[in-house]
Motif scaffolding. Structure first.
Motif, PDB file in Angstrom:
ATOM      1  N   THR A 196       0.679  -1.233  -0.125  1.00  0.00           N
ATOM      2  CA  THR A 196       0.217   0.081  -0.028  1.00  0.00           C
ATOM      3  C   THR A 196       0.696   1.073  -0.159  1.00  0.00           C
ATOM      4  O   THR A 196       0.426   2.522  -0.169  1.00  0.00           O
ATOM      5  N   GLY A 197       2.111   1.331   0.219  1.00  0.00           N
ATOM      6  CA  GLY A 197       3.203   2.204   0.145  1.00  0.00           C
ATOM      7  C   GLY A 197       3.384   2.915   1.596  1.00  0.00           C
ATOM      8  O   GLY A 197       3.214   2.085   2.569  1.00  0.00           O
ATOM      9  N   THR A 198       3.579   4.138   1.627  1.00  0.00           N
ATOM     10  CA  THR A 198       4.072   4.708   2.937  1.00  0.00           C
ATOM     11  C   THR A 198       2.700   5.751   3.509  1.00  0.00           C
ATOM     12  O   THR A 198       2.176   6.528   2.886  1.00  0.00           O
ATOM     13  N   LEU A 199       2.648   5.448   4.878  1.00  0.00           N
ATOM     14  CA  LEU A 199       1.546   6.300   5.483  1.00  0.00           C
ATOM     15  C   LEU A 199       2.043   7.750   5.710  1.00  0.00           C
ATOM     16  O   LEU A 199       3.006   7.981   5.953  1.00  0.00           O
ATOM     17  N   LEU A 200       1.155   8.643   5.272  1.00  0.00           N
ATOM     18  CA  LEU A 200       1.241  10.113   5.406  1.00  0.00           C
ATOM     19  C   LEU A 200       0.573  10.706   6.327  1.00  0.00           C
ATOM     20  O   LEU A 200       0.958  11.825   6.929  1.00  0.00           O
ATOM     21  N   ALA A 201      -0.786  10.568   6.406  1.00  0.00           N
ATOM     22  CA  ALA A 201      -1.621  11.138   7.269  1.00  0.00           C
ATOM     23  C   ALA A 201      -2.610  10.190   7.800  1.00  0.00           C
ATOM     24  O   ALA A 201      -3.205   9.597   6.851  1.00  0.00           O
ATOM     25  N   ARG A 202      -3.124  10.344   8.902  1.00  0.00           N
ATOM     26  CA  ARG A 202      -4.327   9.741   9.346  1.00  0.00           C
ATOM     27  C   ARG A 202      -5.140  10.359  10.498  1.00  0.00           C
ATOM     28  O   ARG A 202      -4.377  11.064  11.118  1.00  0.00           O
ATOM     29  N   ARG A 203      -6.241  10.137  10.921  1.00  0.00           N
ATOM     30  CA  ARG A 203      -6.855  10.664  12.190  1.00  0.00           C
ATOM     31  C   ARG A 203      -7.489   9.421  12.852  1.00  0.00           C
ATOM     32  O   ARG A 203      -7.738   8.375  12.165  1.00  0.00           O
ATOM     33  N   ASP A 204      -7.527   9.599  14.036  1.00  0.00           N
ATOM     34  CA  ASP A 204      -8.300   8.707  14.948  1.00  0.00           C
ATOM     35  C   ASP A 204      -9.530   8.225  14.689  1.00  0.00           C
ATOM     36  O   ASP A 204     -10.335   8.926  14.154  1.00  0.00           O
ATOM     37  N   ARG A 205      -9.917   6.982  14.352  1.00  0.00           N
ATOM     38  CA  ARG A 205     -11.089   6.488  14.055  1.00  0.00           C
ATOM     39  C   ARG A 205     -12.263   6.699  14.906  1.00  0.00           C
ATOM     40  O   ARG A 205     -13.467   6.727  14.653  1.00  0.00           O
ATOM     41  N   ASN A 206     -11.911   7.128  16.111  1.00  0.00           N
ATOM     42  CA  ASN A 206     -13.004   7.760  17.143  1.00  0.00           C
ATOM     43  C   ASN A 206     -13.092   9.062  16.565  1.00  0.00           C
ATOM     44  O   ASN A 206     -14.484   9.758  17.209  1.00  0.00           O
ATOM     45  N   ILE A 207     -12.581   9.816  15.777  1.00  0.00           N
ATOM     46  CA  ILE A 207     -12.869  11.247  15.375  1.00  0.00           C
ATOM     47  C   ILE A 207     -13.604  11.003  14.180  1.00  0.00           C
ATOM     48  O   ILE A 207     -12.812  10.969  13.033  1.00  0.00           O
ATOM     49  N   ARG A 208     -14.919  11.246  14.122  1.00  0.00           N
ATOM     50  CA  ARG A 208     -15.788  11.169  12.714  1.00  0.00           C
ATOM     51  C   ARG A 208     -15.207  10.148  11.932  1.00  0.00           C
ATOM     52  O   ARG A 208     -14.923  10.199  10.494  1.00  0.00           O
ATOM     53  N   ASP A 209     -15.077   8.898  12.568  1.00  0.00           N
ATOM     54  CA  ASP A 209     -14.448   7.744  11.718  1.00  0.00           C
ATOM     55  C   ASP A 209     -13.310   7.779  10.997  1.00  0.00           C
ATOM     56  O   ASP A 209     -12.941   7.564   9.943  1.00  0.00           O
ATOM     57  N   GLY A 210     -12.476   8.752  11.618  1.00  0.00           N
ATOM     58  CA  GLY A 210     -11.103   9.074  10.926  1.00  0.00           C
ATOM     59  C   GLY A 210     -11.311   9.856   9.643  1.00  0.00           C
ATOM     60  O   GLY A 210     -10.359   9.669   8.515  1.00  0.00           O
ATOM     61  N   ALA A 211     -11.877  10.927   9.697  1.00  0.00           N
ATOM     62  CA  ALA A 211     -12.410  11.795   8.428  1.00  0.00           C
ATOM     63  C   ALA A 211     -11.435  12.512   7.663  1.00  0.00           C
ATOM     64  O   ALA A 211     -11.060  13.622   8.119  1.00  0.00           O
ATOM     65  N   ILE A 212     -10.527  11.803   7.037  1.00  0.00           N
ATOM     66  CA  ILE A 212      -9.386  12.593   6.172  1.00  0.00           C
ATOM     67  C   ILE A 212      -9.547  12.053   4.790  1.00  0.00           C
ATOM     68  O   ILE A 212      -9.579  10.591   4.596  1.00  0.00           O
TER      69      ILE A 212
END
Length: 459
Positions: A196-212
């Protein structure tokens, strides 16, 4: 004086235009990708349209528009006649989402995606052509994900770009596991390796289902940074555009306060990333809701942000917006408070600046539309209003420093904040006349917009 010309009329909510695609212009543009070829600008966008329940389903195949000036847009048609076979079989989708176009040697590559909404049953594909107007030959799968597999990433929202060394990359992802980047083969346009490559950004799944989602990367040679733009939250209600930067295309990407875009444990979730653009309203008229899923165009050293936004009075109605960008001396992007209308840049004299202004603070904690607050810039360098210590001054010919009072981070107490930015001429789309606008960043990386409403005498 160099003032922007009056742009062509762009009707907003008007049901008469919904059935005839050729009249759409900016209407029904969602998730716009931007691409320039020769003298023409192209917008490739998601298969989406406003429609009432009794109307038939929309046609799929990627919407294509063309412009000579980034202001007046014409409908070209669809890149495909429906959803390509592999994407259809994998997802069952009726339309394609979030396309992006790049030219590799003499070939144009169109990357598209299909998905079942709210799931990871998703597909990224590509097509090739000898012209940005097609015809397009489908190349099939780039990558796909499925509900129940052992991957975290969601295979949608591709953006393809070259790095400073000429290597080809694809950044992609939405919700779930976040935003990833992987290298592509310049000959085939497909991934060089598995995974899948390299992770650049993410949000906590508890914050609006990780809305990014909606990632887009731009390299700025003068500042020697890669800039990652993403959209936070719900595309239906509180979308907003965030930015971070890195010396390497594969990260780590950090924001103005040096917070990593992968941090889901330490920083306040709503305050990660520089919030450049969110829902807003100038004056007493209707505002714009949920602006987001942007792309960025560099055109002879000038940068433009291209995104969609929804009408506040009818959030099912969405439009293409183009905004000229500027950059702070420290190398952070800013976007204009008003849509681009062809205005040439010029130095603004101090005598022009004094007047009655409205201000919008893109508070990262604010989910709703931000309403403008009035505050006049007085000729003696002070600002009107009850708070003491407010002021403005020319730092040099281009930079204006403000000390402005505002309820900080959604709180009740007003704080005095310092902000540096620039003032430029613009077309006032709300009042249909020329004006001046301000765009800057505070010492904490908060984006501030201003718009001159009238002269002091007219107040």
């Amino acid at each position: 004086m160099n003032h922007p010309r009056k742009p062509p009329e762009q009707r907003l909510f008007d049901p008469k235009t919904f059935e005839d695609e050729t009249t759409w212009k900016t209407l029904n543009t969602h998730d716009p990708g931007i691409f320039k070829d020769g003298e023409n600008y192209y917008s490739f966008s998601t298969d989406a349209m406003y429609r009432e329940e009794e109307r038939p389903p929309f046609r799929g195949g990627v919407q294509v528009r063309r412009s000579k000036d980034l202001v007046d847009w014409e409908w070209i048609g669809h890149a495909f006649d429906g959803v390509p076979k592999q994407a259809k079989e994998w997802t069952g989708a009726d339309g394609l989402w979030a396309p992006d176009v790049i030219k590799v040697n003499d070939t144009y590559l169109l990357y598209y995606c299909a998905s079942r909404f709210g799931t990871r049953q998703s597909f990224i594909g590509a097509a090739s052509a000898r012209s940005p107007e097609g015809p397009w030959t489908d190349l099939g799968e780039i990558m796909k994900t499925a509900e129940g597999d052992d991957l975290e990433v969601n295979a949608i929202d591709p953006n393809v770009l070259f790095d400073r060394e000429g290597r080809l990359w694809m950044v992609y992802g939405s919700f779930f596991g976040g935003i990833y980047i992987l290298e592509l083969d310049r000959q085939t346009g497909k991934p060089l390796a598995g995974g899948t490559g390299t992770l650049l950004a993410r949000r906590d799944r508890n914050i609006r289902d990780g809305a990014i989602e909606g990632p887009y990367i731009v390299y700025h040679p003068q500042h020697d940074y890669y800039y990652l733009f993403v959209s936070y939250d719900s595309l239906f209600s509180n979308y907003n555009v965030r930015a971070a930067r890195s010396r390497s295309i594969t990260g780590p990407y950090t924001d103005y306060l040096d917070q990593p875009m992968t941090d889901t444990q330490h920083a306040e979730p709503s305050r990660i990333g520089v919030k450049l653009l969110g829902g807003y309203r100038f004056g007493t008229g209707a505002g714009w809701l949920a602006p987001g899923h942007n792309s960025v165009l560099e055109d002879n050293g000038v940068y433009y942000m291209v995104h969609h936004a929804r009408e506040e009075n009818n959030k099912s109605c969405f439009h293409l917006h183009v905004r000229e960008m500027s950059w702070t001396k420290e190398g952070w992007p800013l976007v204009s408070p008003e849509r681009y209308a062809g205005e040439p840049p010029r130095i603004i004299s101090p005598s022009e600046i004094a007047g009655n202004w409205e201000w919008i603070i893109h508070d990262p904690d604010t989910d709703s539309i931000v309403e403008a607050i009035p505050n006049s810039l007085l000729a003696d360098g002070s600002l009107s209003g009850p708070a003491e210590g407010q002021s403005w001054r020319n730092v040099d010919q281009e930079i204006i420093e403000l000390r402005l009072s505002y309820p900080w981070f959604g709180g009740e107490t007003c704080k005095l904040m310092s902000c540096r930015g620039s003032i430029q001429p613009a077309w006032d789309w709300e009042m249909e006349r020329t004006t001046l606008v301000y765009s800057g960043l505070t010492e904490n990386g908060i984006a501030v917009w201003g718009k001159k409403i009238s002269s002091l005498e007219a107040y």
